[in-house]
Enzyme design. Structure first.
Site, short mmCIF file in Angstrom:
data_model
loop_
_atom_site.label_atom_id
_atom_site.label_comp_id
_atom_site.label_asym_id
_atom_site.label_seq_id
_atom_site.Cartn_x
_atom_site.Cartn_y
_atom_site.Cartn_z
CG ASP A 12 -1.52 1.08 1.82
OD1 ASP A 12 -2.46 2.07 0.59
OD2 ASP A 12 -1.26 1.63 2.36
CG ASP A 14 -1.42 7.56 0.85
OD1 ASP A 14 -1.29 8.57 0.16
OD2 ASP A 14 -2.58 7.68 -0.58
CD GLU A 21 -4.20 9.84 3.62
OE1 GLU A 21 -4.55 10.88 2.89
OE2 GLU A 21 -4.61 8.32 2.81
C1 XBP Z 1 -5.68 5.88 0.01
C2 XBP Z 1 -6.69 6.83 -0.34
C3 XBP Z 1 -6.02 8.15 -1.39
C4 XBP Z 1 -5.13 9.05 -0.49
C5 XBP Z 1 -5.70 10.22 -1.12
O1 XBP Z 1 -5.65 4.81 0.67
O2 XBP Z 1 -7.65 6.84 0.22
O3 XBP Z 1 -7.83 8.40 -1.26
O4 XBP Z 1 -5.75 9.94 0.81
O5 XBP Z 1 -5.48 10.30 -2.45
P1 XBP Z 1 -4.88 3.70 0.96
P2 XBP Z 1 -6.15 10.80 -3.87
O6 XBP Z 1 -2.93 3.95 1.84
O7 XBP Z 1 -6.03 2.39 2.13
O8 XBP Z 1 -4.68 3.12 -1.02
O9 XBP Z 1 -7.05 11.85 -3.61
O10 XBP Z 1 -5.90 10.31 -4.86
O11 XBP Z 1 -7.90 9.55 -3.27
MG MG Z 2 -2.82 2.97 3.26
#
Ligand code: XBP
Ligand code: MG
Length: 258
Positions: A12, A14, A21
């Site tokens: 993953d 983020d 975040e």
């Molecule tokens: C990541 C997300 C993304 C990011 C923002 O979740 O939920 O939406 O917060 O990116 P994970 P975008 O780590 O579970 O993949 O604005 O490009 O969506």
């Molecule tokens: Mg994540």
């Protein structure tokens, strides 16, 4: 004992590769809102609530449906949100290009160990592909985009995490049996997705996810750790780390086989 040997690591992005975040995505959303002349502002606590859903466009819709119900939605809401999101992505990639968000401890080390050992690598994330490119390029270098056999990201699948689709997509592209892979996640929505694709999952928590339910995780750590920055086992068998205060490839093989 699992019959499959460990062949691939699926990451993953983020919260897992980097703490993106709070100081990355949240800041970029606010800059986009400001630039569009909106009085919306997502503080650290509100953003934590909004992380209930994955996907930036989905998150803005949740905000309007639940936290800013007085806002008069335009008729073409999807286009409006898509424009805002495009601007947010531009701000986010600009932030990353300034090197403002480093990788989490142990990430670069573990990726290098995996590459040296010939393991296959992939990414399975909800974020926009341009964001993954920017993060990899500005932390691991231009070349690093080629280290990952598949970069599965964003709207490439219709259903984002917690649906298993993005991991299933990556596995299919790699023609990989999930029993031969290991996923790395940081959140409840993330682990629902990886477990849904039958992948054993290692969790590293962060401030936003430390109280999430990680039932079913192979191990839960506060970080991957480095020789000079010990990790803590928060859930799972401490012996899987073999007395070492950081996660290395040997430990990962044990975790995969356990
Ligand atoms: C990541 C997300 C993304 C990011 C923002 O979740 O939920 O939406 O917060 O990116 P994970 P975008 O780590 O579970 O993949 O604005 O490009 O969506
Ligand atoms: Mg994540």
């Amino acid at each position: 004992m699992s019959k499959e040997t460990l062949q691939a690591l699926l990451f993953d992005v983020d919260g897992t590769l980097a703490d993106t975040e709070k100081d990355g995505h949240r800041v970029a959303f606010n800059l986009a809102f400001e630039q569009a002349g909106l009085d919306w502002h997502w503080d650290v606590a509100l953003y934590g609530e909004l992380l209930e859903v994955t996907g930036g466009k989905e998150r803005m819709k949740l905000y309007l449906d639940k936290y800013n119900t007085d806002f008069e939605k335009p008729e073409n809401l999807d286009d409006f949100i898509a424009e805002l999101h495009k601007s947010k992505t531009a701000h986010y990639t600009e932030l990353l290009s300034r090197g403002s968000i480093p990788l989490r401890p142990g990430v670069e080390r573990l990726i290098n160990e995996a590459r040296d050992a010939g393991l296959r690598l992939a990414i399975a994330t909800t974020t926009t592909p341009a964001n993954v490119d920017a993060l990899l390029r500005h932390t691991l270098g231009e070349d690093s985009l080629n280290w990952f056999e598949v970069i599965a990201a964003g709207d490439i699948v219709p259903a984002k995490k917690p649906a298993a689709d993005i991991y299933q997509y990556a596995l299919k592209e790699m023609q990989l049996d999930p029993a031969a892979g290991l996923a790395f996640e940081d959140s409840y929505n993330g682990i629902l997705s990886s477990l849904g694709a039958d992948l054993k999952t290692v969790i590293t928590i962060n401030d936003y996810t430390k109280d999430h339910d990680f039932s079913g995780a192979a191990i839960v750590l506060d970080q991957l750790g480095e020789p000079d920055s010990a990790c803590r086992v928060l859930q799972g068998d401490e012996r899987l780390l073999n007395g070492q205060p950081w996660l290395n490839l040997d430990n990962l093989k044990h975790i995969h086989q356990a």
